[in-house]
Design a protein around this motif. Sequence first.
Motif, PDB file in Angstrom:
ATOM      1  N   SER B 161       0.824  -1.223   0.000  1.00 51.26           N
ATOM      2  CA  SER B 161       0.000   0.000   0.000  1.00 51.26           C
ATOM      3  C   SER B 161       0.849   1.261   0.000  1.00 51.26           C
ATOM      4  O   SER B 161       0.399   2.307  -0.448  1.00 51.26           O
ATOM      5  N   VAL B 164       1.532   1.965  -3.882  1.00 48.79           N
ATOM      6  CA  VAL B 164       0.455   2.103  -4.860  1.00 48.79           C
ATOM      7  C   VAL B 164      -0.060   3.538  -4.798  1.00 48.79           C
ATOM      8  O   VAL B 164      -0.507   4.001  -3.756  1.00 48.79           O
ATOM      9  N   GLU B 178     -11.873   5.361 -10.506  1.00 45.06           N
ATOM     10  CA  GLU B 178     -10.435   5.644 -10.555  1.00 45.06           C
ATOM     11  C   GLU B 178     -10.065   6.419  -9.314  1.00 45.06           C
ATOM     12  O   GLU B 178     -10.637   7.482  -9.048  1.00 45.06           O
ATOM     13  N   PHE B 179      -9.141   5.885  -8.536  1.00 47.52           N
ATOM     14  CA  PHE B 179      -8.679   6.532  -7.315  1.00 47.52           C
ATOM     15  C   PHE B 179      -7.225   6.953  -7.482  1.00 47.52           C
ATOM     16  O   PHE B 179      -6.446   6.238  -8.096  1.00 47.52           O
ATOM     17  N   PRO B 189      -9.781  12.239   0.953  1.00 44.86           N
ATOM     18  CA  PRO B 189      -9.597  10.949   1.622  1.00 44.86           C
ATOM     19  C   PRO B 189      -8.805   9.980   0.746  1.00 44.86           C
ATOM     20  O   PRO B 189      -8.893  10.033  -0.478  1.00 44.86           O
ATOM     21  N   ASP B 190      -8.060   9.102   1.381  1.00 48.99           N
ATOM     22  CA  ASP B 190      -7.169   8.202   0.653  1.00 48.99           C
ATOM     23  C   ASP B 190      -7.927   6.948   0.180  1.00 48.99           C
ATOM     24  O   ASP B 190      -7.847   5.889   0.793  1.00 48.99           O
ATOM     25  N   TRP B 191      -8.656   7.100  -0.910  1.00 49.73           N
ATOM     26  CA  TRP B 191      -9.445   5.979  -1.442  1.00 49.73           C
ATOM     27  C   TRP B 191      -8.554   4.842  -1.885  1.00 49.73           C
ATOM     28  O   TRP B 191      -8.892   3.668  -1.727  1.00 49.73           O
ATOM     29  N   THR B 192      -7.401   5.190  -2.472  1.00 45.90           N
ATOM     30  CA  THR B 192      -6.468   4.157  -2.907  1.00 45.90           C
ATOM     31  C   THR B 192      -6.033   3.340  -1.702  1.00 45.90           C
ATOM     32  O   THR B 192      -6.011   2.106  -1.735  1.00 45.90           O
ATOM     33  N   GLY B 193      -5.676   4.055  -0.609  1.00 48.85           N
ATOM     34  CA  GLY B 193      -5.231   3.368   0.601  1.00 48.85           C
ATOM     35  C   GLY B 193      -6.300   2.457   1.165  1.00 48.85           C
ATOM     36  O   GLY B 193      -6.003   1.383   1.687  1.00 48.85           O
ATOM     37  N   LEU B 194      -7.558   2.861   1.055  1.00 49.65           N
ATOM     38  CA  LEU B 194      -8.650   2.025   1.559  1.00 49.65           C
ATOM     39  C   LEU B 194      -8.817   0.775   0.706  1.00 49.65           C
ATOM     40  O   LEU B 194      -9.101  -0.307   1.208  1.00 49.65           O
TER      41      LEU B 194
END
Lengths: 348, 482
Positions: B161, B164, B178-179, B189-194
């Motif tokens: 993580s 990415v 798409e995040f 907010p960190d959508w990719t991290g979620l």
Amino acid sequence: MLSPGSISNLVECVRSAPRVIAIGAGTKPRLSRVATDVVRLSTLKLSGIVEYEPSEFTFTALAGTPLRDIAAALAEKGQYLPFDPMLAEAGATLGGTVAAGLSGPGRFRFGGLRDFILGVRFVDGEGRLLRLGGKVVKNAAGFDLPKFFVGSAGRFGALAEISFKVFPRAVTALTLRIEAGDAVAVGRILAEAANTRWELDALEAVPAERAVMTRLVGPAAAIEVLAKEILGRWPGAVLGEAEAAAFWRGTAEFAWAHPGGTLVKVAVTPADVPALLSLPAAHVRVSAGGNAGYVSLPGGAALPELRWPAVTLRGEAPLWPGAKPRFEIMRAVKSSLDPRSRFPNLDE
Amino acid sequence: METPSVLRRLLALLPTGRVLVEAPALAAYESDGLTAFRTRPLAVVVPETQDEVIAAVRFCHAEKLPFVARGSGTSLSGGSLPVAGGIVITLNRLNRIVRLDPAQRIAVVEPGVVNSAVTLAAQPHGLHYAPDPSSQPVCTIGGNVAFNAGGAHCLKYGMTSNHVLGLKAVLATGEVVEFGGASREQVGPDWTGLFVGNEGLFGIALEITVQLLPRAETFHTVLAGYQTLEQAGDAVSAVVASGLLPGALEIMDALALEAAVAAVHADYPPGCEAVAIVELEGPREVVAADRLRLEEILAKSGAVEVRVAKDAAERLAIWKGRKSAFSAVGRLSPDFIVQDGVVPRRRLGEALRKISGWSREMGVRCANVFHAGDGNLHPLILYDGREAGALERAEQLAGKILRMCIEMGGSITGEHGVGVEKREYLPEMFGAEEMDCLKRIRAAFDPLGIANPGKMFPEKNAPTLTQHGLHPLEQAGVISRE
Ligand SMILES: Cc1cc2nc3c(=O)[nH]c(=O)nc-3n(C[C@H](O)[C@H](O)[C@H](O)COP(=O)(O)OP(=O)(O)OC[C@H]3O[C@@H](n4cnc5c(N)ncnc54)[C@H](O)[C@@H]3O)c2cc1C
């Protein structure tokens, strides 16, 4: 304004009003400028380091703890938060820093705030106190809610306590100023310096002076050799200690920005740097090797159109003035954490 | 057997050859790296384009049909185990590196790209992709993203993580999102991290943007042998306390050493109960200064012998012994379970003492090879599945270890994920309200519960237990487990 003095008190405060938002020291005031019917919860009394285990490289602190206190406690053990949290002198709190998703120059080397957050305790929209993530440096159990809170601007819950990973700090550092010539050269030097053997600790640009600023940390004898090599490649100089300290302090505190004006953070890439630098009538700083930009305008000046994702930290501009992808899932996640919108919505 | 009507509609939806329904073809997808479990799916979809993946997921949504995304099937926790009556969507053919940009130091890849292929493509530019699970020659970036895979360098560089930057995915609702993006910084907010670490419960990643790092100029790899496991643990603690930040800090115990000697003729100082591996990396001038400090610490650590890798070949030999240790131990026994709980580093010695005590009491052999730098244990519990009650005893020991990790304030998984294997333990790590919160998030991404159901969260119906042993790829010597 309510000022809870304990976590249980924070829970009560969240439950006490239909609409609330947590506020730290107010150093990024645009994030919490919402309608007047939203009750403000100050976290300033929710302060203190709960646990600090230097041998584990981890600490846990209450959300309202000033960054200053944390930096001091870590420094006593030769450690630090490698992403260089911003606005510490202005009084910024740990929770506000997470909610703003702000990382400083040091994020260039080992990553930003999101890469060091380990766990959170927060109150959700239903007033439940929840703990997600963990307190150890490695953990893959459950969804990564702690990361999600980074940059979430208090819209999904009120942070009570946060755990972080820290690193040992090298004792010596050298700051170099490289003379770039023009905007295109600034972008080029940022990209080139990032992919070298030097392992730079920070890489910033001061476009107004056409200068690239970089920092080396490590054993003194080693970084002196590296500094010579860098200055053999581009014209520049090693800054004196006082001058270097003033530069990094000014960067962390946005001392270069228009006082009282608008301050916006944009997420960019090194290739975007020339376009960022040509924004009309703006003061711009480039951080993280060309991955973050800060745009400052005097009070009253209109923000030019931004084609990158952006967030306003201070001033009158919209909260999210740049590119703004919106997906149905974002609404769905909001209602899973905060079904009755006790916390403001992202666009409020 | 008559083809169920849902399969006929699925066959009609996708080009010929994309849907496997015959028993022999399905057999290859019945299990993953957790070989004790096996389930036959209704069908396996082998899409060749992102649009075909999207079509398949939207079909599942419309038909309320469970689906399991699959990379290379190396999950050690049963993450890619099929769901009975559901389909598997295998992503190996989505294996294009869409873009590699050396100036921005990023790569955009499809989910089926193999982990080490990214580093291979980045190498000519002096770059590499940092996350390095030992399964890297075969596991996919999609699987790494779903499981937040780790490796030997997590203390310093973090897990998947942390590398990415953005992704495109089709969610279980059929929505394509798409995040994040190409920037290392983000806004909001960190959508990719979620999304990273969702264990396949949110949907399918279609395109992933990863950051690349310059390859370190110099490595300094040291192997130190100790008479006791505790001394090795203390040595690691001393290194960490000194303020050095090594790239890797690993420990192997006696049983692991014995196995590595037998399997790859690894050579260790005689009379050692444990070895520690410490690797410094960076610009040569920095490493030269740091190694003096390291030598000082190790000289005081009571090591029987300290060996320094003199060249790249010696460094590789040290890592080969380390990386092959687990499958090597596996060869000492017909069956085994790998755990990957985490304890606070300062309690490593205590944790290892407890594990070896239980192992003696219960008569279950257990080898330890682990990421000492971040407290990530990897006890390998040996058993013989043909012996009545042996698997139960092994699972009992595994359970004791997981509970110990929770009690010590650690985690039930550092990098292998919860999957099927540890789903009963997640509610011991988190309270009822936290579990409810996690389930609500899952429901936001997947209201019908069709994406990889039965994983991460406890469920009544247990998957079928069957044969055990090494992963087929381990038997073939392609990969080894850490
Ligand atoms: C010998 C061996 C050594 C290992 N060493 C390590 C190690 O050092 N560190 C470590 O962390 N792990 C290790 N593992 C575990 C495993 O390799 C990792 O979990 C890896 O990330 C799985 O990748 P995969 O492609 O095989 O995924 P799979 O096993 O096929 O799938 C894993 C999970 O990801 C989901 N998934 C796959 N692709 C996608 C996608 N595109 N979108 C959404 N979900 C998807 C699946 O549904 C499943 O839940 C090891 C395994 C083995 C067998």
